[in-house]
Design an enzyme around this catalytic site. Sequence first.
Site, PDB file in Angstrom:
ATOM      1  N   GLY A  43       0.584  -1.293  -0.148  1.00 36.67           N
ATOM      2  CA  GLY A  43       0.045   0.091   0.063  1.00 36.67           C
ATOM      3  C   GLY A  43       0.752   1.321  -0.082  1.00 36.67           C
ATOM      4  O   GLY A  43       2.046   1.217  -0.438  1.00 36.67           O
ATOM      5  N   GLY A 182       0.582  23.544   3.362  1.00 42.38           N
ATOM      6  CA  GLY A 182      -0.023  22.453   4.441  1.00 42.38           C
ATOM      7  C   GLY A 182       1.085  22.036   5.226  1.00 42.38           C
ATOM      8  O   GLY A 182       2.188  21.785   5.016  1.00 42.38           O
ATOM      9  N   GLY A 183       1.212  22.453   6.497  1.00 46.45           N
ATOM     10  CA  GLY A 183       1.978  22.190   7.665  1.00 46.45           C
ATOM     11  C   GLY A 183       1.617  21.303   8.577  1.00 46.45           C
ATOM     12  O   GLY A 183       1.735  21.540   9.885  1.00 46.45           O
ATOM     13  N   VAL A 271      -2.193  19.101   1.999  1.00 47.13           N
ATOM     14  CA  VAL A 271      -3.263  19.655   2.556  1.00 47.13           C
ATOM     15  C   VAL A 271      -4.152  18.643   3.255  1.00 47.13           C
ATOM     16  O   VAL A 271      -5.183  19.013   3.541  1.00 47.13           O
ATOM     17  CB  VAL A 271      -4.096  20.783   1.924  1.00 47.13           C
ATOM     18  CG1 VAL A 271      -3.246  21.855   1.559  1.00 47.13           C
ATOM     19  CG2 VAL A 271      -4.694  20.105   0.780  1.00 47.13           C
ATOM     20  N   HIS A 444      19.704   4.560  33.005  1.00 39.88           N
ATOM     21  CA  HIS A 444      20.412   5.862  32.754  1.00 39.88           C
ATOM     22  C   HIS A 444      21.720   5.508  32.106  1.00 39.88           C
ATOM     23  O   HIS A 444      22.420   4.476  32.388  1.00 39.88           O
ATOM     24  CB  HIS A 444      20.903   6.447  34.197  1.00 39.88           C
ATOM     25  CG  HIS A 444      21.913   7.552  34.249  1.00 39.88           C
ATOM     26  ND1 HIS A 444      21.620   8.915  33.856  1.00 39.88           N
ATOM     27  CD2 HIS A 444      23.321   7.606  34.478  1.00 39.88           C
ATOM     28  CE1 HIS A 444      22.518   9.739  33.826  1.00 39.88           C
ATOM     29  NE2 HIS A 444      23.549   8.918  34.315  1.00 39.88           N
TER      30      HIS A 444
HETATM   31  P1  NAD Z   1      -2.684  16.907   7.640  1.00 50.20           P
HETATM   32  O1  NAD Z   1      -4.049  16.657   7.964  1.00 50.20           O
HETATM   33  O2  NAD Z   1      -1.782  16.184   8.596  1.00 50.20           O
HETATM   34  O3  NAD Z   1      -2.168  18.405   7.513  1.00 50.20           O
HETATM   35  C1  NAD Z   1      -2.786  19.168   6.376  1.00 50.20           C
HETATM   36  C2  NAD Z   1      -2.458  20.663   7.073  1.00 50.20           C
HETATM   37  O4  NAD Z   1      -2.869  21.432   5.684  1.00 50.20           O
HETATM   38  C3  NAD Z   1      -3.362  21.048   8.008  1.00 50.20           C
HETATM   39  O5  NAD Z   1      -2.330  21.538   9.000  1.00 50.20           O
HETATM   40  C4  NAD Z   1      -4.472  22.158   7.326  1.00 50.20           C
HETATM   41  O6  NAD Z   1      -4.731  23.097   8.236  1.00 50.20           O
HETATM   42  C5  NAD Z   1      -3.446  22.485   6.255  1.00 50.20           C
HETATM   43  N1  NAD Z   1      -4.223  22.950   5.042  1.00 50.20           N
HETATM   44  C6  NAD Z   1      -5.505  22.423   4.739  1.00 50.20           C
HETATM   45  N2  NAD Z   1      -5.614  23.142   3.662  1.00 50.20           N
HETATM   46  C7  NAD Z   1      -4.851  24.109   3.303  1.00 50.20           C
HETATM   47  C8  NAD Z   1      -4.715  25.317   2.711  1.00 50.20           C
HETATM   48  N3  NAD Z   1      -5.379  25.389   1.507  1.00 50.20           N
HETATM   49  N4  NAD Z   1      -3.383  26.064   2.492  1.00 50.20           N
HETATM   50  C9  NAD Z   1      -2.610  25.980   3.694  1.00 50.20           C
HETATM   51  N5  NAD Z   1      -2.794  24.752   4.410  1.00 50.20           N
HETATM   52  C10 NAD Z   1      -3.861  24.016   4.356  1.00 50.20           C
HETATM   53  O7  NAD Z   1      -2.270  16.030   6.181  1.00 50.20           O
HETATM   54  P2  NAD Z   1      -1.081  15.552   5.617  1.00 50.20           P
HETATM   55  O8  NAD Z   1       0.154  16.008   6.016  1.00 50.20           O
HETATM   56  O9  NAD Z   1      -1.160  16.092   4.212  1.00 50.20           O
HETATM   57  O10 NAD Z   1      -0.956  14.099   5.612  1.00 50.20           O
HETATM   58  C11 NAD Z   1      -2.248  13.272   5.239  1.00 50.20           C
HETATM   59  C12 NAD Z   1      -2.581  12.241   6.380  1.00 50.20           C
HETATM   60  O11 NAD Z   1      -1.375  11.135   6.155  1.00 50.20           O
HETATM   61  C13 NAD Z   1      -2.690  12.582   7.597  1.00 50.20           C
HETATM   62  O12 NAD Z   1      -4.054  11.730   8.151  1.00 50.20           O
HETATM   63  C14 NAD Z   1      -1.600  12.170   8.286  1.00 50.20           C
HETATM   64  O13 NAD Z   1      -1.839  11.904   9.793  1.00 50.20           O
HETATM   65  C15 NAD Z   1      -1.108  10.768   7.551  1.00 50.20           C
HETATM   66  N6  NAD Z   1       0.396  10.872   7.708  1.00 50.20           N
HETATM   67  C16 NAD Z   1       0.959  10.476   8.756  1.00 50.20           C
HETATM   68  C17 NAD Z   1       2.282  10.457   8.993  1.00 50.20           C
HETATM   69  C18 NAD Z   1       2.977   9.950  10.223  1.00 50.20           C
HETATM   70  O14 NAD Z   1       2.091   9.451  11.189  1.00 50.20           O
HETATM   71  N7  NAD Z   1       4.203  10.254  10.490  1.00 50.20           N
HETATM   72  C19 NAD Z   1       3.148  10.838   7.911  1.00 50.20           C
HETATM   73  C20 NAD Z   1       2.497  11.149   6.778  1.00 50.20           C
HETATM   74  C21 NAD Z   1       1.203  11.449   6.539  1.00 50.20           C
END
Ligand code: NAD
Length: 473
Positions: A43, A182-183, A271, A444
Amino acid sequence: MDGRTDCRDIVVIGGGPGGYVAAIRAAQLGAAVTLIEGKRLGGTCLNVGCIPTKALLHCAGLARSAREGDGCGIHMTLDRVDWQGVRAYQQRVVQRLVEGVGVLMRKNGIEVVRGTAAFVKPKTLKISAEKSEIREAGRIIIATGSAPVMPPVEGLRESRHVLDSTGVLQAERMPESMVVIGGGVIGVELACALRALGSRVAIVEAMPRLLPALDGELASRLAVSLERQGIRLCLGSRVIRVADRPEGVSVVVEASGREECLSAEKILCAVGRRPYTEGLDPEAGGLRCEQGRILTDDRQQTNIPGVYAVGDCTGGMMLAHTASVQGEIAAENAMGGQAVYRPACVPSGVYSFPELAGAGLTEEQAKERGIPYRVGRFPLSANGRALIANGGEGLVKVLVGEELDELLGVHILAPNATELIAEGVSAISMEGTVEELIGAVHAHPTLSEAVREAALAAEGRAIHNIPNVTGGR
Ligand code: NAD
């Protein structure tokens, strides 16, 4: 195999961490399992998500070490980043794991069909593979995953320079500069990796802070660290327009009524992701869906008895580890069990520099729910192992319920936070108290001592910190 054939006991649709785990668990319980997957086993997570990203971050960490080694007397120079070499390394890791899943399928006697499945009516699938067939299946587990979301920004769809996370990982050349929209988790991780490998990176985040789902205090500290690494942060900012230029792409960003134009070679759009059920036609299967996600109960069963769905295609927290646990639960229920998915806490991890991880309630969630709590904080600058690893950057935060002294949340900004968080997950899952965590002897010198010290701080008795600085009682 044309035409109608008898079903094997359980059909699993999708070979990611939700589907392949469900298939193995069902086989362990004695089912004859068919798994249908159109692409490679593993996947998104194994092929184009978690695993190659973490391999990329490993390479980025080496580049950081080469630059920063001087500080401890080891003089190295970072000659160059061979992006193709970095990609080859990622692919070697991915290949090993994907092959491993194939071995697990064979050894568990699982039939893997290379193709796609679509419902033609409830509990009846059309499987398009080398030879198409209609299969009736008494029990089906759906694990079709998710796909990236593209926001409705002028010029974004038309731009030739927009990549999703897969596009960045598979790029022929490393982008010299990139604007990340997207942060969230993907944005922060890939920004960290590319910055460390030498790209110029800016993150544009619509909310006033990074990583809105994680603890705000630690996310703010991480933001300071990212800026120190040279990543530009545009928080509370919206991308309103994108336009291709001969030398790359321009990104018009609006914040507090003011517009600014950023330019870069590439855009990473991160995002969020949406449940992916294209081609599956869940409605034809009679399945109740809402905004693209397949609805299930806490046994992972859909509205059609015997049909289950797990992981990203059900919405919620889109994490590989939730998909796998839900896969096990669906398999057990498909085999007559009564398992429920109601985890006490699900860890989140961001593989940034330093890493950020959390389990249980964030401080924001505790406030929202009106739960009385106290906080213990312990700075990593007072932990020997952290001083050695990264100069002591980071903080551990423990939230304790005022009523029962129970651990409500553990949040860690530290090197290896994604490993350290397991202690918080175990303690919260076992409904542990702060005294029980304190009562456990921690080796430790380790980073994990900072977790115990944060628990001590919640009781006003951290040993290696100045009194009354870290909060607590
Ligand atoms: P996310 O939901 O974590 O973050 C998306 C961000 O984009 C949010 O902070 C949001 O406020 C912002 N955003 C949305 N629309 C926007 C816009 N038009 N302009 C600017 N900012 C905007 O999504 P992601 O980072 O794309 O990740 C996707 C999924 O994959 C999530 O569910 C995440 O948990 C999962 N993922 C997890 C991991 C991990 O666990 N380490 C790693 C990668 C992805």
